[in-house]
Design a protein around this motif. Structure first.
Motif, PDB file in Angstrom:
ATOM      1  N   ILE A 162       0.842  -1.140  -0.207  1.00  8.97           N
ATOM      2  CA  ILE A 162       0.090  -0.231   0.074  1.00  8.97           C
ATOM      3  C   ILE A 162       0.877   1.304   0.001  1.00  8.97           C
ATOM      4  CG2 ILE A 162      -1.637   1.439   1.395  1.00  8.97           C
ATOM      5  CD1 ILE A 162      -2.831  -1.056   0.110  1.00  8.97           C
ATOM      6  N   LYS A 163       0.388   2.289  -0.959  1.00 10.79           N
ATOM      7  CA  LYS A 163       1.112   3.602  -0.721  1.00 10.79           C
ATOM      8  C   LYS A 163       0.227   4.612  -0.683  1.00 10.79           C
ATOM      9  CE  LYS A 163       4.129   6.623  -3.435  1.00 10.79           C
ATOM     10  NZ  LYS A 163       4.912   6.885  -4.960  1.00 10.79           N
ATOM     11  N   THR A 164       0.462   5.441   0.492  1.00  4.10           N
ATOM     12  CA  THR A 164      -0.570   6.336   0.777  1.00  4.10           C
ATOM     13  C   THR A 164      -0.221   7.852   0.506  1.00  4.10           C
ATOM     14  OG1 THR A 164       0.272   6.661   3.400  1.00  4.10           O
ATOM     15  CG2 THR A 164      -1.599   5.079   2.485  1.00  4.10           C
ATOM     16  N   LYS A 165      -0.966   8.823   0.373  1.00  7.73           N
ATOM     17  CA  LYS A 165      -0.549  10.096   0.216  1.00  7.73           C
ATOM     18  C   LYS A 165      -0.113  10.858   1.381  1.00  7.73           C
ATOM     19  CE  LYS A 165      -3.784  11.336  -3.906  1.00  7.73           C
ATOM     20  NZ  LYS A 165      -4.685  12.037  -4.282  1.00  7.73           N
ATOM     21  N   GLU A 166      -0.587  10.632   2.506  1.00  3.25           N
ATOM     22  CA  GLU A 166      -0.203  11.139   3.706  1.00  3.25           C
ATOM     23  C   GLU A 166       1.123   9.870   4.476  1.00  3.25           C
ATOM     24  OE1 GLU A 166      -0.475  14.074   4.549  1.00  3.25           O
ATOM     25  OE2 GLU A 166      -2.032  14.425   2.936  1.00  3.25           O
ATOM     26  N   ASN A 167       1.952  10.497   5.492  1.00  3.52           N
ATOM     27  CA  ASN A 167       2.597   9.575   6.119  1.00  3.52           C
ATOM     28  C   ASN A 167       1.590   8.881   7.085  1.00  3.52           C
ATOM     29  OD1 ASN A 167       4.541  10.204   4.634  1.00  3.52           O
ATOM     30  ND2 ASN A 167       5.397  11.732   5.610  1.00  3.52           N
ATOM     31  N   HIS A 168       1.253   7.835   7.008  1.00  2.00           N
ATOM     32  CA  HIS A 168       0.568   7.047   8.003  1.00  2.00           C
ATOM     33  C   HIS A 168       1.162   6.175   8.798  1.00  2.00           C
ATOM     34  CE1 HIS A 168      -3.954   7.759   7.177  1.00  2.00           C
ATOM     35  NE2 HIS A 168      -3.237   8.201   5.908  1.00  2.00           N
ATOM     36  N   PHE A 169       2.531   5.792   8.385  1.00  2.06           N
ATOM     37  CA  PHE A 169       3.109   4.678   9.121  1.00  2.06           C
ATOM     38  C   PHE A 169       4.449   4.847  10.164  1.00  2.06           C
ATOM     39  CE2 PHE A 169       1.572   3.060   5.034  1.00  2.06           C
ATOM     40  CZ  PHE A 169       0.318   2.520   5.267  1.00  2.06           C
ATOM     41  N   ASP A 170       4.533   4.170  11.164  1.00  2.72           N
ATOM     42  CA  ASP A 170       5.993   4.332  11.701  1.00  2.72           C
ATOM     43  C   ASP A 170       6.658   3.162  11.297  1.00  2.72           C
ATOM     44  OD1 ASP A 170       8.119   4.156  13.435  1.00  2.72           O
ATOM     45  OD2 ASP A 170       6.715   3.889  15.263  1.00  2.72           O
ATOM     46  N   ASN A 171       7.564   3.660  10.607  1.00  3.68           N
ATOM     47  CA  ASN A 171       8.408   2.337   9.602  1.00  3.68           C
ATOM     48  C   ASN A 171       9.772   1.901  10.431  1.00  3.68           C
ATOM     49  OD1 ASN A 171       9.782   4.713   9.399  1.00  3.68           O
ATOM     50  ND2 ASN A 171      10.799   4.263   7.359  1.00  3.68           N
ATOM     51  N   SER A 172       9.647   2.208  11.733  1.00  4.43           N
ATOM     52  CA  SER A 172      10.797   1.461  12.824  1.00  4.43           C
ATOM     53  C   SER A 172      10.054   0.486  13.595  1.00  4.43           C
ATOM     54  CB  SER A 172      10.901   2.853  13.828  1.00  4.43           C
ATOM     55  OG  SER A 172       9.820   2.819  14.518  1.00  4.43           O
ATOM     56  N   LEU A 200      -7.841  -1.641   6.816  1.00  2.00           N
ATOM     57  CA  LEU A 200      -7.324  -0.565   6.453  1.00  2.00           C
ATOM     58  C   LEU A 200      -8.433   0.532   6.776  1.00  2.00           C
ATOM     59  CD1 LEU A 200      -5.890  -1.405   2.797  1.00  2.00           C
ATOM     60  CD2 LEU A 200      -4.514  -0.446   4.648  1.00  2.00           C
ATOM     61  N   LEU A 201      -9.576   0.212   6.480  1.00  2.00           N
ATOM     62  CA  LEU A 201     -10.817   1.069   7.048  1.00  2.00           C
ATOM     63  C   LEU A 201     -10.633   1.441   8.359  1.00  2.00           C
ATOM     64  CD1 LEU A 201     -13.121   3.070   5.748  1.00  2.00           C
ATOM     65  CD2 LEU A 201     -14.477   0.768   5.923  1.00  2.00           C
ATOM     66  N   GLU A 202     -10.681   0.328   9.191  1.00  2.00           N
ATOM     67  CA  GLU A 202     -10.572   0.458  10.654  1.00  2.00           C
ATOM     68  C   GLU A 202      -9.391   1.195  11.020  1.00  2.00           C
ATOM     69  OE1 GLU A 202     -10.803  -3.488  11.763  1.00  2.00           O
ATOM     70  OE2 GLU A 202     -12.820  -3.444  11.663  1.00  2.00           O
ATOM     71  N   LYS A 203      -8.240   1.423  10.304  1.00  2.00           N
ATOM     72  CA  LYS A 203      -7.207   2.257  10.835  1.00  2.00           C
ATOM     73  C   LYS A 203      -7.136   3.401  10.269  1.00  2.00           C
ATOM     74  CE  LYS A 203      -5.142  -1.402  12.785  1.00  2.00           C
ATOM     75  NZ  LYS A 203      -5.179  -1.406  14.513  1.00  2.00           N
ATOM     76  N   GLY A 204      -8.312   3.849   9.330  1.00  2.00           N
ATOM     77  CA  GLY A 204      -8.478   5.307   8.959  1.00  2.00           C
ATOM     78  C   GLY A 204      -7.750   5.516   7.834  1.00  2.00           C
ATOM     79  N   ILE A 205      -7.429   4.385   7.056  1.00  2.00           N
ATOM     80  CA  ILE A 205      -6.420   4.623   5.699  1.00  2.00           C
ATOM     81  C   ILE A 205      -7.333   4.482   4.683  1.00  2.00           C
ATOM     82  CG2 ILE A 205      -4.512   3.618   4.548  1.00  2.00           C
ATOM     83  CD1 ILE A 205      -3.534   2.633   7.102  1.00  2.00           C
TER      84      ILE A 205
END
Length: 379
Positions: free
Chosen positions: A168-178, A231-236
């Motif tokens: 998945i690629k989002t327009k906003e920064n949704h993820f903590d990639n750490s 994804l929907l439940e996570k607001g994505i």
């Protein structure tokens, strides 16, 4: 018939890793090696993940790595450091590029694009029959699962780790990639062991994988709907799917190695190299190929390579439980991650713990559940 010193059947992870190791080892420099497969893989057809301490042999092709993991279920949630381990991710195309590159200047190694139909043990050697030719060798390393006998037998449970993944690629920064979501059991279980597996490798890109440990596969749309709902439940909601993957890995203590013979050894999933209790395969292949190189250099019979260990029984007990009561997966894994440090879990799953450490681990699990499974298996 055409003769080779070694024939590798199947150019997937196990076959290519064996060829890669043979190309690096001077012992094989004057040996003729043939690799057979119906195709030469170069595309990103799968993703492999594994945990490892410190730097590793495959670090130059890592897509991403994480030093923290997240586990969650209805009864327990935690974010934990896994240091000194890192959870590492490799994409298929990068693995294929690295391994094929290591072979391209080796005049003693040949690849032929020929579908293999049969492998036969003869009196003093073995033969490989393809759509075009017949080859023979005293050392055939087969990574193709020709038979589904493991599904037809009843002595050992035969579950699958099956999944569909969306990159998945989002327009906003949704993820903590750490931090990697190792298991999220908050998804509806539906009498199964179901979880979401999330690997964010950029602030706006992540792999979401809807995964089950169960006997039967689902219709594709059920995995798809599961990911979309999550994804929907996570607001994505504003995203694009840039890649997809799908797979199914046997989870069974079936004794694949009993089909090995003097001149034929089954490797990878077809040799029982997938970890039966988890489905993890890449790190097992990494270890087993090193061991097999040593075995080949000693020129021992191929049927003597496999050695059954106590960990085979440990895996079997978990599979016995999940085969009878598949819905117990969430509670079993929740108790494990709640009571045992992830480093100790990784060490145990890597089959590197001592008997004292294993007693400590089992004392923190559902003792009655595993004791009943052991008694049933013994008697």
């Amino acid at each position: 018939m055409v003769k080779y010193d070694y024939i590798i059947v199947g150019a997937g992870a196990a076959g290519l890793m064996m060829a890669y190791r043979m190309a690096k080892e001077p012992f094989f420099a004057d040996k003729t090696i043939l690799i057979l497969d119906k195709e030469k893989k170069t595309q990103n057809d799968r993703t492999w993940c594994f945990w490892e301490q410190n730097k590793g042999e495959w670090d130059d092709i890592l897509h991403h790595s994480w030093s923290k993991i997240y586990f969650t279920s209805d009864s327990y949630s935690s974010k934990k450091s896994i240091s000194p381990y890192k959870y590492k991710m490799i994409k298929g195309d990068d693995f294929y590029k690295k391994t094929w590159k290591s072979l391209e200047n080796k005049s003693n190694i040949t690849f032929r694009k020929e579908p293999v139909s049969e492998i036969l043990q003869e009196e003093k050697f073995a033969t490989v029959i393809t759509s075009k030719n017949t080859y023979f060798s005293k050392n055939i390393l087969n990574s193709i699962l020709f038979s589904d006998d493991y599904k037809k037998q009843s002595k050992y449970p035969a579950l699958q780790q099956h999944f569909v993944g969306f990159f998945i690629k989002t327009k906003e920064n949704h993820f903590d990639n750490s931090i990697a979501t190792f298991m999220d059991f908050s998804v509806e279980q539906k009498e199964n062991t179901r979880f979401m597996y999330v690997l964010p490798y950029k602030k706006n890109e992540a792999l979401f994988e809807y995964t089950l440990f169960s006997a039967d596969l689902l219709p594709y749309d059920e995995y798809k709907v599961g990911i979309e709902k999550y994804l929907l439940e996570k607001g994505i909601t504003d995203y694009e799917i840039i890649e997809k993957e799908q797979g199914s890995i046997p989870m069974t203590s079936y004794e694949f190695w009993k089909k090995n013979s003097k001149n034929i050894i089954n490797i990878g999933t077809s040799g029982g190299w997938s970890k039966a209790s988890t489905g993890f395969t890449f790190k097992n292949i990494d270890k087993k190929t090193v061991e097999l190189i040593h075995h080949l250099k000693q020129e021992k019979s191929l049927e003597t390579f496999h050695q059954k260990t106590k960990f085979w029984l440990y895996d079997l007990l978990l599979l016995d439980i999940l085969a009878k009561k598949n819905y117990l997966g969430a509670s079993i894994f929740s108790k494990m991650f709640k009571n045992i440090a992830p480093q100790k879990i990784f060490k145990f799953l890597d089959e590197e713990t001592t008997i004292v450490e294993e007693i400590q681990i089992f004392s923190k699990m559902q003792k009655r559940l595993f004791s009943k499974a052991l008694i049933r298996r013994i008697f």
